[in-house]
Design an enzyme around this catalytic site. Structure first.
Site, short mmCIF file in Angstrom:
data_model
loop_
_atom_site.label_atom_id
_atom_site.label_comp_id
_atom_site.label_asym_id
_atom_site.label_seq_id
_atom_site.Cartn_x
_atom_site.Cartn_y
_atom_site.Cartn_z
N HIS A 366 0.80 -1.22 0.00
CA HIS A 366 0.00 0.00 0.00
C HIS A 366 0.83 1.27 0.00
CE1 HIS A 366 -4.15 -1.47 0.49
NE2 HIS A 366 -3.62 -2.47 1.19
N LYS A 557 -8.51 13.65 4.54
CA LYS A 557 -7.59 12.51 4.60
C LYS A 557 -6.63 12.75 5.75
CE LYS A 557 -6.79 13.29 0.27
NZ LYS A 557 -6.93 12.05 -0.47
N ARG A 558 -5.87 11.72 6.12
CA ARG A 558 -4.94 11.93 7.22
C ARG A 558 -3.97 13.03 6.87
NH1 ARG A 558 -0.01 8.73 6.61
NH2 ARG A 558 -0.15 7.44 4.73
N LYS A 563 0.49 14.28 1.39
CA LYS A 563 -0.90 14.57 0.99
C LYS A 563 -1.06 16.04 0.62
CE LYS A 563 -2.62 10.45 2.47
NZ LYS A 563 -3.28 9.44 1.62
N THR A 665 -8.68 6.20 -2.08
CA THR A 665 -10.05 5.72 -2.30
C THR A 665 -11.06 6.83 -2.05
OG1 THR A 665 -10.03 4.83 -0.04
CG2 THR A 665 -9.63 3.28 -1.84
N LYS A 669 -14.76 7.84 -4.02
CA LYS A 669 -16.03 8.14 -3.36
C LYS A 669 -16.57 9.49 -3.82
CE LYS A 669 -14.14 5.60 0.52
NZ LYS A 669 -13.28 5.76 1.70
#
Length: 823
Positions: A366, A557-558, A563, A665, A669
């Site tokens: 991952h 998101k985290r 990110k 993911t 969504k």
């Protein structure tokens, strides 16, 4: 909500879910809690509904287990440290297609409020981010596709943490999600498993001391939760292990006054599954994490082997009856543990045991981040699990012998592929162990799988070329569209019929409707209804107000440097700077939403959260920004918050540095719910562009290849010196406007961006990012029909990103497992 399609299903469900006729609900409400009907609170009413539903599921759940056992079907066992399942009640009711029946039966209780009842169930504290949410989606799809499967995880008593925001900063509080009895779980104490560590402890002078060589034994107590597939035909199981001590306490010590020592092992054992992701900045935190991972593997493999042998199977049949999937490196000890079972308990020879192990196990990677590819000190293995360390040494010895034969004299290859890293400290490379000890390694998006093979583990991919494949992630449409977005789901059912939740490829039929003005109007109405519903929820639960008519721009998101929440903040500051300095500047009204948790020891991530809140405070109180720009950080991000914010989002931020996001993911969504995406060419966002058309995705910035090429000569200071807006925005970080009275508050962020090389290339992409946002604002304001067309085309292209498709690929290409319909 769609009802069951077949007449016999309708009749069956209608009879099963008459709670009041069968006294399910009344009995559980009154007798479980010993309260009168009119004296129960909403938590007690929720438990009564949940237990009633579980009662109805029990027969089907037992029939599923009995059928799998009787047919001796090959079974999937999914090992994951996280299962971010969210709330169970509404998801189960929706999957069974009986929401209307349940609500109707509850109307006769005058004290029952359906919305309050749903809010009485906490999100299960069993995961944190995409890894755990993927596992939950996979469990849903496995049951929906009628594939025999059991998920194995840990029953974290407090989850990760409950995030609160105090004075703009993250504060971690215990997430006591099991404060009340969980009505879904069933404790199976008779199926407990004992696991041992070659290390004991004693308490001296207020300090815990390790005693190597004195084994300690722990019990893994299984707690089972039902996982209902869509349609209710198959009810699979999620089995979570809780840790306990075989002996409650030492009676002799307690009688002698040694009260702490008497209960030491009980407290230690129970602490093992107390929290998800203990603080790994300390040696004790890392040790706890190491033992957690073995506890999951030891308990789960013992249970898997017991099931396998109870069906009368011979050891040689193991790969034909068992498929074990390792969700990331956390369960990678399964390679050595399965070898230990086959060698020491089954008494097989090494070659046979190794062949069975490799053919039974498969591994999903991952991450491409080196720091996320787990490594555990050899010393830790030798202290706690010496037998596993011996087995790992032997695996490595035999593997390196084969490598030497293939690459004679190439010691560099040997050092790179070895399971043991020698410097700077001797550590076991868990990703290497997982790749060498399984028959399949898959990435989770096309670009991720390619970079994994070509860069991250290129030597191992060269040695085992046939073992590597790609399985692009997916999400379950049952939770993320049918449940989360009822207005859009109803419109899809009107346009497509009610089969789309199980056949998401049907969404492709929406493509031509993008040119239908009447459908676009209905689509916009459904989107606005979701935004209004979210705004009401936000005001009620978080006391945050938003204007649903604005462009809702969301990054959830985290919190992590790659990110790039920081890039998002720099753009917001750019817009705000323009508002302050140019009276003619009139941007499209926009609401920026952030949510996500930072790891407790990740100080830079926590500082970014503080920055987001400081920017929000400055923007939201400025009259010049009123009606044009609003910023909010939504605390304690989890599944329930995601179910609210995702359907209400117009623009999804997927802005990781290219080459660092494995898949994502949340991007899927958002796409499924009609949000447009601004993103780099990274993870599965690339594949979203391929399917929706790049003209319907807002791509910007460097590609993964360009990031790698520019890194050696990249100078972030150039952007500060030569780009006036960039310089002005970075200077705002130390101004009284953003950090009043504390100009050094964001020195760390400035240093990361300017002095420490800006590793994730925020400033390199900032100009392209701003220009792309300008185009987005213009489209939103000037061409709402064009925006709606793009939105519909994104929904139409999202069918590929169903977790059903992903699971079908795993089943066909990795597990060789087939559906086992329940009669």
């Amino acid at each position: 909500m769609s009802e069951p399609r077949a007449g016999d299903d309708l009749e069956r469900y209608e009879g099963m879910f008459r709670f009041r006729d069968q006294d399910y609900y009344d009995r559980h409400l009154v007798f479980d809690h010993v309260v009168p009907m009119d004296g129960a609170n909403q938590r007690q009413r929720f438990e009564a509904v949940a237990r009633s539903l579980r009662d109805v599921l029990t027969q089907r759940w037992l029939l599923t287990k009995e059928t799998h056992h009787r047919r001796n079907a090959k079974q999937v066992y999914y090992l994951s440290m996280e299962f971010l399942i969210g709330r169970t009640l509404l998801n189960t009711v929706n999957n069974l297609g009986v929401r209307g029946y349940v609500e109707e039966d509850l109307r006769s209780d005058p004290h029952q409020d359906w919305a309050e009842l749903l809010d009485a169930e906490p999100d299960a504290g069993l995961g944190n981010g995409g890894l755990g949410r993927l596992a939950a989606c996979f469990m849903d799809s496995l049951a929906t596709l009628e594939i025999p499967a059991i998920g194995y995880g840990l029953r974290y008593e407090y989850g990760m943490f409950r995030q609160e925001i105090h004075d703009g900063s993250q504060v971690e509080q215990p997430d006591n999600w099991l404060m009340h009895p969980d009505p879904w779980e069933v404790a199976r104490t008779t199926e407990s498993v004992e696991v041992s560590l070659n290390c004991s402890f004693e308490f001296q002078g207020g300090t815990l001391h390790r005693l190597p060589g004195q084994p300690i034994h722990m019990l893994g107590i299984p707690y089972d939760r039902p996982v209902a597939g869509h349609g209710g035909r198959t009810i699979n199981t999620l089995r979570l292990w809780g840790a306990a001590s075989p002996d409650f306490f030492d009676f002799g010590e307690f009688s002698g006054g040694e009260f702490v020592d008497a209960v030491l092992y009980k407290v230690m054992a129970e602490s093992l599954t107390r929290v998800l992701y203990p603080d790994d900045s300390t040696a004790r935190g890392r040790t706890l994490r190491f033992v957690q991972e073995y506890f999951l593997v030891g308990c789960s493999l013992a249970d898997i082997v017991r099931r396998f042998r109870d069906r009368g199977n011979a050891w040689a049949d193991l790969p034909d009856k068992v498929a074990i999937q390792l969700n990331d490196t956390h369960p990678a000890m399964a390679v050595a543990e399965l070898m230990r079972i086959l060698l020491d308990e089954a008494r097989l020879g090494w070659d046979e045991a190794w062949d069975l192990t490799v053919r039974t196990l498969a591994y999903t990677n991952h991450t491409l981040l080196p720091e996320a590819l787990e490594k555990w000190p050899v010393e830790m293995f030798q202290t706690f699990l010496p037998r596993l360390m011996d087995i790992i040494y032997e695996i490595n010895h035999r593997f390196l012998g084969d490598v030497r034969a293939k690459y004679p004299g190439d010691n560099w290859v040997l050092s790179r592929v070895s399971l043991i890293e020698e410097t700077p400290a001797r550590q076991v490379r868990m990703a290497n162990l997982a790749i060498v000890g399984t028959h399949s390694t898959n990435g989770v998006a096309q670009i991720h799988s390619r970079l994994l093979r070509e860069v991250t583990v290129a030597d191992l991919a060269d040695i085992f070329p046939g073992r590597f494949s790609n399985k692009t992630n997916g999400v379950t449409p049952r939770r993320w569209l049918l449940l989360a977005n009822p207005d859009l789901a109803a419109l899809l059912t009107e346009a497509l019929g009610d089969s789309w939740p199980r056949d998401l490829d049907r969404l492709a039929e929406l493509g031509p409707l993008a040119e239908d003005a009447a459908f676009r109007e209905k689509f916009r109405a459904a989107r606005l209804a979701a935004k209004v519903r979210f705004g009401n929820w936000l005001k009620r639960d978080l006391d945050v107000e938003i204007d649903p008519e604005t462009l809702v721009d969301t990054q959830v998101k985290r919190i992590h440097e790659y990110k790039r929440q920081l890039l998002n903040v720099l753009h917001i500051l750019t817009v705000y700077h323009r508002l302050r300095t140019d009276s003619s500047f009139d941007p499209a009204p926009r609401t920026y939403l952030f949510a996500g948790k930072a790891a407790p020891a990740y100080h830079l991530a926590k500082r970014i959260i503080r920055l987001i809140n400081d920017v929000a405070a400055a923007v939201n109180r400025d009259p010049r920004a009123r009606g044009r720009l609003r910023v909010a950080f939504l605390p304690n991000y989890g599944v329930t918050l995601a179910e609210q914010v995702i359907p209400a989002t117009d623009l999804s931020e997927q802005i990781s540095t290219a080459g660092y996001e494995a898949s994502g993911t949340s991007n899927m969504k958002f796409m499924m719910n009609g949000a447009l995406t601004i993103g780099t060419r990274d993870g599965a966002t690339i594949e979203m562009g391929e399917r929706a058309g790049e003209e319907n995705i807002f791509f910007f910035g460097l590609t993964a290849a360009e990031v790698a090429a520019r890194r050696p000569s990249y100078d972030p200071g150039w952007h500060y010196q030569n780009e006036p807006e960039t310089r002005a925005v970075l200077d705002m970080l130390s101004s009284d406007l953003i950090s009043p009275g504390d100009p050094s508050r964001y020195d760390l962020i400035r240093q990361v961006l300017l002095d420490h090389g800006d590793y994730f290339m925020h400033l390199a992409d900032l100009g392209s990012y701003i220009q792309t946002h300008d185009r987005i604002g213009n489209l939103w304001r000037e061409d709402p029909e064009g925006w709606t067309r793009k939105s519909i085309l994104n929904v139409a292209a999202s069918g590929y990103f169903s977790s059903d498709r992903t699971i079908e690929e795993y089943a066909r290409e990795i597990w060789d497992v087939k559906p086992c319909p329940i009669p």
